[in-house]
Design a protein around this motif. Structure first.
Motif, mmCIF file in Angstrom:
data_model
loop_
_atom_site.group_PDB
_atom_site.id
_atom_site.type_symbol
_atom_site.label_atom_id
_atom_site.label_comp_id
_atom_site.label_asym_id
_atom_site.label_seq_id
_atom_site.Cartn_x
_atom_site.Cartn_y
_atom_site.Cartn_z
ATOM 1 N N LYS A 62 15.409 -1.452 10.489
ATOM 2 C CA LYS A 62 15.055 -2.870 10.443
ATOM 3 C C LYS A 62 14.650 -3.292 9.025
ATOM 4 C CE LYS A 62 15.355 -5.131 14.398
ATOM 5 N NZ LYS A 62 16.020 -6.437 14.522
ATOM 6 N N VAL A 63 14.070 -2.359 8.276
ATOM 7 C CA VAL A 63 13.694 -2.661 6.891
ATOM 8 C C VAL A 63 14.954 -2.877 6.061
ATOM 9 C CG1 VAL A 63 12.497 -1.830 4.832
ATOM 10 C CG2 VAL A 63 11.563 -1.328 7.093
ATOM 11 N N ALA A 64 15.943 -2.017 6.256
ATOM 12 C CA ALA A 64 17.210 -2.171 5.524
ATOM 13 C C ALA A 64 17.863 -3.501 5.850
ATOM 14 C CB ALA A 64 18.143 -1.019 5.873
ATOM 15 N N MET A 65 17.876 -3.859 7.131
ATOM 16 C CA MET A 65 18.503 -5.117 7.537
ATOM 17 C C MET A 65 17.727 -6.319 7.011
ATOM 18 S SD MET A 65 19.766 -4.228 11.404
ATOM 19 C CE MET A 65 20.698 -5.750 11.521
ATOM 20 N N PHE A 66 16.401 -6.175 6.921
ATOM 21 C CA PHE A 66 15.593 -7.261 6.364
ATOM 22 C C PHE A 66 15.978 -7.517 4.906
ATOM 23 C CE2 PHE A 66 11.950 -8.148 3.601
ATOM 24 C CZ PHE A 66 11.617 -9.425 4.033
ATOM 25 N N PHE A 67 16.128 -6.445 4.138
ATOM 26 C CA PHE A 67 16.434 -6.600 2.720
ATOM 27 C C PHE A 67 17.784 -7.272 2.507
ATOM 28 C CE2 PHE A 67 12.829 -4.002 1.853
ATOM 29 C CZ PHE A 67 12.528 -4.172 0.514
ATOM 30 N N ASP B 170 5.335 11.694 4.870
ATOM 31 C CA ASP B 170 5.424 10.998 6.161
ATOM 32 C C ASP B 170 5.668 9.504 5.966
ATOM 33 O OD1 ASP B 170 4.945 13.387 7.428
ATOM 34 O OD2 ASP B 170 2.843 12.982 7.878
ATOM 35 N N ALA B 171 4.953 8.916 5.011
ATOM 36 C CA ALA B 171 5.089 7.476 4.758
ATOM 37 C C ALA B 171 6.485 7.134 4.251
ATOM 38 C CB ALA B 171 4.026 7.026 3.753
ATOM 39 N N VAL B 172 6.998 7.945 3.332
ATOM 40 C CA VAL B 172 8.339 7.691 2.792
ATOM 41 C C VAL B 172 9.384 7.784 3.898
ATOM 42 C CG1 VAL B 172 10.140 8.528 1.227
ATOM 43 C CG2 VAL B 172 7.761 8.512 0.477
ATOM 44 N N ILE B 173 9.305 8.849 4.683
ATOM 45 C CA ILE B 173 10.314 9.075 5.726
ATOM 46 C C ILE B 173 10.287 7.985 6.785
ATOM 47 C CG2 ILE B 173 11.001 10.621 7.609
ATOM 48 C CD1 ILE B 173 10.153 12.967 5.843
ATOM 49 N N THR B 174 9.082 7.609 7.235
ATOM 50 C CA THR B 174 9.006 6.591 8.295
ATOM 51 C C THR B 174 9.528 5.241 7.809
ATOM 52 O OG1 THR B 174 6.680 6.176 7.696
ATOM 53 C CG2 THR B 174 7.086 7.663 9.523
ATOM 54 N N ASN B 175 9.342 4.938 6.535
ATOM 55 C CA ASN B 175 9.860 3.675 6.006
ATOM 56 C C ASN B 175 11.372 3.734 5.813
ATOM 57 O OD1 ASN B 175 10.606 1.923 3.382
ATOM 58 N ND2 ASN B 175 8.943 0.926 4.476
ATOM 59 N N VAL B 176 11.854 4.795 5.193
ATOM 60 C CA VAL B 176 13.285 4.924 4.918
ATOM 61 C C VAL B 176 14.090 4.978 6.214
ATOM 62 C CG1 VAL B 176 15.057 6.453 3.955
ATOM 63 C CG2 VAL B 176 12.982 5.994 2.656
ATOM 64 N N LEU B 177 13.533 5.630 7.250
ATOM 65 C CA LEU B 177 14.244 5.770 8.521
ATOM 66 C C LEU B 177 13.989 4.606 9.478
ATOM 67 C CD1 LEU B 177 13.927 9.597 9.275
ATOM 68 C CD2 LEU B 177 15.837 8.346 8.253
ATOM 69 N N ASN B 178 13.523 3.490 8.950
ATOM 70 C CA ASN B 178 13.378 2.279 9.769
ATOM 71 C C ASN B 178 14.527 1.332 9.420
ATOM 72 O OD1 ASN B 178 12.665 -0.002 11.164
ATOM 73 N ND2 ASN B 178 10.577 -0.100 10.398
ATOM 74 N N LYS C 40 8.228 1.863 19.724
ATOM 75 C CA LYS C 40 8.651 0.509 19.344
ATOM 76 C C LYS C 40 9.939 0.560 18.528
ATOM 77 C CE LYS C 40 7.210 -3.512 16.637
ATOM 78 N NZ LYS C 40 6.194 -4.075 15.714
ATOM 79 N N ILE C 41 10.014 1.501 17.574
ATOM 80 C CA ILE C 41 11.208 1.634 16.745
ATOM 81 C C ILE C 41 12.386 2.094 17.597
ATOM 82 C CG2 ILE C 41 12.251 2.993 14.889
ATOM 83 C CD1 ILE C 41 9.631 2.839 13.406
ATOM 84 N N ALA C 42 12.133 3.023 18.533
ATOM 85 C CA ALA C 42 13.202 3.529 19.380
ATOM 86 C C ALA C 42 13.827 2.429 20.235
ATOM 87 C CB ALA C 42 12.670 4.655 20.275
ATOM 88 N N LEU C 43 13.021 1.438 20.606
ATOM 89 C CA LEU C 43 13.499 0.343 21.453
ATOM 90 C C LEU C 43 14.029 -0.848 20.651
ATOM 91 C CD1 LEU C 43 10.636 0.381 24.122
ATOM 92 C CD2 LEU C 43 12.969 1.274 24.380
ATOM 93 N N THR C 44 14.015 -0.712 19.325
ATOM 94 C CA THR C 44 14.469 -1.799 18.458
ATOM 95 C C THR C 44 15.987 -1.983 18.555
ATOM 96 O OG1 THR C 44 12.682 -1.442 16.868
ATOM 97 C CG2 THR C 44 14.629 -2.598 16.066
ATOM 98 N N PRO D 32 1.506 -8.552 9.921
ATOM 99 C CA PRO D 32 1.416 -7.128 10.277
ATOM 100 C C PRO D 32 2.745 -6.590 10.790
ATOM 101 C CG PRO D 32 -0.417 -8.371 11.223
ATOM 102 C CD PRO D 32 0.558 -9.378 10.689
ATOM 103 N N GLY D 33 3.140 -5.438 10.279
ATOM 104 C CA GLY D 33 4.381 -4.801 10.710
ATOM 105 C C GLY D 33 4.182 -3.309 10.882
ATOM 106 N N ASN D 34 5.287 -2.588 11.042
ATOM 107 C CA ASN D 34 5.210 -1.139 11.248
ATOM 108 C C ASN D 34 4.533 -0.419 10.092
ATOM 109 O OD1 ASN D 34 6.609 -1.666 13.573
ATOM 110 N ND2 ASN D 34 8.561 -0.866 12.864
ATOM 111 N N ASP D 35 4.867 -0.830 8.858
ATOM 112 C CA ASP D 35 4.262 -0.189 7.685
ATOM 113 C C ASP D 35 2.758 -0.417 7.642
ATOM 114 O OD1 ASP D 35 6.760 0.653 6.940
ATOM 115 O OD2 ASP D 35 7.091 -0.968 5.504
ATOM 116 N N THR D 36 2.339 -1.628 7.966
ATOM 117 C CA THR D 36 0.916 -1.949 7.977
ATOM 118 C C THR D 36 0.175 -1.089 8.991
ATOM 119 O OG1 THR D 36 1.437 -4.247 7.414
ATOM 120 C CG2 THR D 36 -0.781 -3.797 8.227
#
Length: 211
Positions: free
Chosen positions: A127-132, A117-125, A204-208, A21-25
């Motif tokens: 941590k997802v970019a760093m994971f890839f 909303d889903a696109v923006i929240t994913n693109v503006l995370n 949670k994202i703000a404190l990442t 489970p993650g932010n997207d989930t």
């Protein structure tokens, strides 16, 4: 295979990561619980679109900028957190019924908003970019000169497996809570609960941190 090594291991690792489970989930489940099956599916498609954007960024090296620059990382991070705050606050203060059946037009607009909303929240995370850019290169042959095709292949594969898993989650969550959404009193609590979850996700994202 087009510069890819240990592809079977990658698929297995990707499946295990998708099950975590993650932010997207959390975002998808919140939408599915509060607004039903269609909203959940549209959320999955939005998250999938965001993942494809991250795949393209990683393939062409743009995600490295996010990883290397703390300033850029923080800008994207706080923009994503602020947007989640906004979405969550709107759900907390929304007094309309969860199932808007007034017209096909209003439903279409709502679904488009959920997708956005889903696109923006994913693109503006960030941590997802760093994971890839941290995960995908482990399965690319370092001797390959052009890594774009391997990046795209691995990223799209990971995105598709994640999409299939999230579609199952969205359908399951919508099915479980379908009866509760028809109860006006309980539906209000569901909306507020999901809004609170999204606000918490924004925090949670703000404190990442990058580490």
């Amino acid at each position: 295979m087009n510069g890819i090594v240990h592809f079977e291991t990658f698929i297995l690792a990707g499946l295990l990561l998708n099950l975590t489970p993650g932010n997207d989930t959390i975002f998808i489940l919140s939408r599915s619980i509060a607004q039903g099956k269609k909203a959940g599916i549209i959320s999955v498609l939005g998250i999938t679109t965001g993942s494809l954007v991250h795949t393209l960024l990683a393939a062409f090296g743009l995600s490295i900028v996010i990883a290397k620059s703390l300033f850029v990382f923080n800008i994207i991070k706080f923009a994503g957190a602020a947007y989640l705050f906004y979405v969550g606050f709107k759900m907390l203060t929304d007094r309309s019924p969860l199932n808007t059946e007034n017209s096909s037009l209003s439903k279409e607009i709502n679904l488009m908003k959920i997708y956005r909303d889903a696109v923006i929240t994913n693109v503006l995370n960030p941590k997802v970019a760093m994971f890839f850019i941290a995960f995908l290169p482990q399965f690319i042959n370092p001797a390959v000169n052009n890594t774009v095709i391997p990046f795209l292949t691995l990223g799209i594969t990971f995105t598709i497996t994640g999409m299939l898993w999230c579609l199952m989650l969205a359908n399951f969550a919508a099915l479980i809570f379908s009866g509760l959404r028809n109860n006006k009193k309980i539906s209000g609590y569901i909306n507020k609960a999901c809004g609170t979850i999204l606000v918490g996700l924004g925090m949670k994202i703000a404190l990442t941190s990058r580490t």
